[in-house]
Structures are given as C-alpha cells and as structure tokens.
Design a protein around this motif. Sequence first.
Motif, PDB file in Angstrom:
ATOM      1  N   LEU A  31       1.653  -9.210  -7.008  1.00  0.00           N
ATOM      2  CA  LEU A  31       2.915  -9.541  -7.439  1.00  0.00           C
ATOM      3  C   LEU A  31       4.482  -9.008  -7.753  1.00  0.00           C
ATOM      4  O   LEU A  31       5.715  -9.056  -6.891  1.00  0.00           O
ATOM      5  CB  LEU A  31       3.041 -10.000  -8.793  1.00  0.00           C
ATOM      6  CG  LEU A  31       4.499 -11.326  -8.695  1.00  0.00           C
ATOM      7  CD1 LEU A  31       4.241 -12.538  -8.016  1.00  0.00           C
ATOM      8  CD2 LEU A  31       4.519 -12.116 -10.211  1.00  0.00           C
ATOM      9  N   VAL A  32       4.524  -7.609  -8.003  1.00  0.00           N
ATOM     10  CA  VAL A  32       5.868  -6.714  -7.614  1.00  0.00           C
ATOM     11  C   VAL A  32       6.526  -6.188  -6.287  1.00  0.00           C
ATOM     12  O   VAL A  32       7.093  -5.969  -5.297  1.00  0.00           O
ATOM     13  CB  VAL A  32       5.514  -5.736  -8.650  1.00  0.00           C
ATOM     14  CG1 VAL A  32       6.418  -4.580  -8.354  1.00  0.00           C
ATOM     15  CG2 VAL A  32       5.704  -5.724 -10.171  1.00  0.00           C
ATOM     16  N   MET A  33       4.720  -6.045  -5.764  1.00  0.00           N
ATOM     17  CA  MET A  33       4.741  -5.827  -4.043  1.00  0.00           C
ATOM     18  C   MET A  33       5.282  -6.845  -3.310  1.00  0.00           C
ATOM     19  O   MET A  33       6.688  -6.010  -2.607  1.00  0.00           O
ATOM     20  CB  MET A  33       3.588  -5.143  -3.604  1.00  0.00           C
ATOM     21  CG  MET A  33       3.569  -4.425  -2.388  1.00  0.00           C
ATOM     22  SD  MET A  33       1.886  -3.718  -1.469  1.00  0.00           S
ATOM     23  CE  MET A  33       1.573  -5.292  -1.075  1.00  0.00           C
TER      24      MET A  33
ATOM     25  N   LEU B 133      -2.428   6.627  -6.786  1.00  0.00           N
ATOM     26  CA  LEU B 133      -3.361   5.369  -7.021  1.00  0.00           C
ATOM     27  C   LEU B 133      -2.171   5.034  -5.330  1.00  0.00           C
ATOM     28  O   LEU B 133      -2.703   4.521  -4.742  1.00  0.00           O
ATOM     29  CB  LEU B 133      -3.967   4.917  -7.456  1.00  0.00           C
ATOM     30  CG  LEU B 133      -4.842   3.795  -7.242  1.00  0.00           C
ATOM     31  CD1 LEU B 133      -6.268   5.206  -7.087  1.00  0.00           C
ATOM     32  CD2 LEU B 133      -4.311   2.757  -7.442  1.00  0.00           C
ATOM     33  N   GLY B 134      -0.683   4.196  -5.906  1.00  0.00           N
ATOM     34  CA  GLY B 134      -1.005   3.774  -5.351  1.00  0.00           C
ATOM     35  C   GLY B 134      -0.673   3.860  -3.936  1.00  0.00           C
ATOM     36  O   GLY B 134      -0.582   3.385  -3.095  1.00  0.00           O
ATOM     37  N   ILE B 135       0.379   5.181  -4.101  1.00  0.00           N
ATOM     38  CA  ILE B 135       0.629   6.277  -2.689  1.00  0.00           C
ATOM     39  C   ILE B 135      -0.667   6.165  -1.864  1.00  0.00           C
ATOM     40  O   ILE B 135      -0.636   5.873  -0.559  1.00  0.00           O
ATOM     41  CB  ILE B 135       1.646   7.231  -2.724  1.00  0.00           C
ATOM     42  CG1 ILE B 135       2.562   7.071  -3.286  1.00  0.00           C
ATOM     43  CG2 ILE B 135       1.277   7.925  -1.456  1.00  0.00           C
ATOM     44  CD1 ILE B 135       3.795   8.074  -3.511  1.00  0.00           C
ATOM     45  N   SER B 136      -1.533   6.680  -2.169  1.00  0.00           N
ATOM     46  CA  SER B 136      -2.520   7.080  -1.712  1.00  0.00           C
ATOM     47  C   SER B 136      -3.684   5.593  -0.649  1.00  0.00           C
ATOM     48  O   SER B 136      -4.132   5.847   0.143  1.00  0.00           O
ATOM     49  CB  SER B 136      -4.039   7.915  -2.601  1.00  0.00           C
ATOM     50  OG  SER B 136      -4.466   6.774  -3.423  1.00  0.00           O
ATOM     51  N   THR B 137      -3.643   4.696  -2.109  1.00  0.00           N
ATOM     52  CA  THR B 137      -4.306   3.640  -1.508  1.00  0.00           C
ATOM     53  C   THR B 137      -3.365   3.374   0.657  1.00  0.00           C
ATOM     54  O   THR B 137      -4.080   2.318   1.041  1.00  0.00           O
ATOM     55  CB  THR B 137      -3.883   2.177  -1.774  1.00  0.00           C
ATOM     56  OG1 THR B 137      -2.304   2.071  -2.251  1.00  0.00           O
ATOM     57  CG2 THR B 137      -4.522   1.853  -3.082  1.00  0.00           C
TER      58      THR B 137
ATOM     59  N   PHE C  10       3.790  -0.582  -5.142  1.00  0.00           N
ATOM     60  CA  PHE C  10       2.670  -1.231  -5.472  1.00  0.00           C
ATOM     61  C   PHE C  10       2.304  -0.128  -7.021  1.00  0.00           C
ATOM     62  O   PHE C  10       2.021  -1.185  -7.860  1.00  0.00           O
ATOM     63  CB  PHE C  10       1.237  -1.126  -4.729  1.00  0.00           C
ATOM     64  CG  PHE C  10       0.130  -1.710  -4.682  1.00  0.00           C
ATOM     65  CD1 PHE C  10       0.412  -3.063  -5.407  1.00  0.00           C
ATOM     66  CD2 PHE C  10      -1.064  -0.283  -5.372  1.00  0.00           C
ATOM     67  CE1 PHE C  10      -1.546  -3.311  -6.124  1.00  0.00           C
ATOM     68  CE2 PHE C  10      -2.152  -0.755  -5.362  1.00  0.00           C
ATOM     69  CZ  PHE C  10      -2.524  -2.633  -6.207  1.00  0.00           C
ATOM     70  N   GLY C  11       2.306   0.852  -7.060  1.00  0.00           N
ATOM     71  CA  GLY C  11       2.176   1.986  -7.360  1.00  0.00           C
ATOM     72  C   GLY C  11       2.937   1.849  -8.679  1.00  0.00           C
ATOM     73  O   GLY C  11       2.377   2.125 -10.226  1.00  0.00           O
TER      74      GLY C  11
END
Length: 156
Positions: A7-9, A95-99, A137-138
Amino acid sequence: MGLGATLVMDLWGIVLKHTFNVPSSNYCFVGRWLCYMPEGVFRHRSIAAAPKKPTECAVGWIAHYAIGIIFALALVLLASPRWLQEPTVLPALILGISTVAIPFFIMQPSFGLGMASSKTSNPAQARLRSLMNHAVFGLGLYISALALSLVLRAHA
C-alpha cells in the motif's frame, strides 16, 4: 506487513503520478502475463500487444499484493524475532531493494521489455523507477513492522 508495504508503494505511485505526471505501474500486464501461463505462454514479444484476458486486471492486482505478502514473509524468515519486536530500517530496505531482481530478471524480460528494461525507450529511467519503487516498498516494510510492533506492545 506485506499489505502495508505494498500500500505504501502504491501511495508513492499515486504521489508521483499526480505531482510529477509519472505514469503508474500497470498491474493488468502482470495479470495478463499470469493468465497466459496456463496456456504454456511465459514470454511475450510485447505484453502490451498480447490480446487482453478477461480477468487480467483483477489477477494482476491480487498478484501484486500477494507478492508483497510473500516478500514480507521472506523478511520475517530472514530477520531475527528481535527485529520483529524492534524493527530497524536497514533489513527492510535491503530486502525491498533486493526484490527489484524479480522484475529486472524475470518479469521485464518475460514482458518483452528486455533484461532490466533494456528494450524500453529510456532504460535508465525505467531502472531508476523500479529501484525507487522497491526501495519505497522496503521503507513500507519497516513502517508496517514498526506499526505492528507498536500495536502488539500496546495490547501486551
């Protein structure tokens, strides 16, 4: 956490659209891609040119949030129980950036956009947008984990 972070994204995307006229991500294309899979079609020359599927938008939006939940579960599995009680931004941001590897190396090539958007009209801009979305997202994972920890502490 995954719902909150996604939702933030999405809210970030709305801000970009209304403030800077940056087009939003089209999750209907994700749905179209997924709807073709049962037919054995996993790659497209152009996902935009592929004939539409009846439920693609609903499938795409559900998949978008389901993927956010799966990524949040990955963070929970990778983080210590202590992190869940007292979240810090770095693990969630990493984690967010790695996705971003998923769209760069799986989805975009499958959509006909090339590896890391290499076949788009402005690959650098597309890459930066993807990276920013996944960083947000992260941050959303962190914000959601922090909110959840505060709620759980208040009810303990």
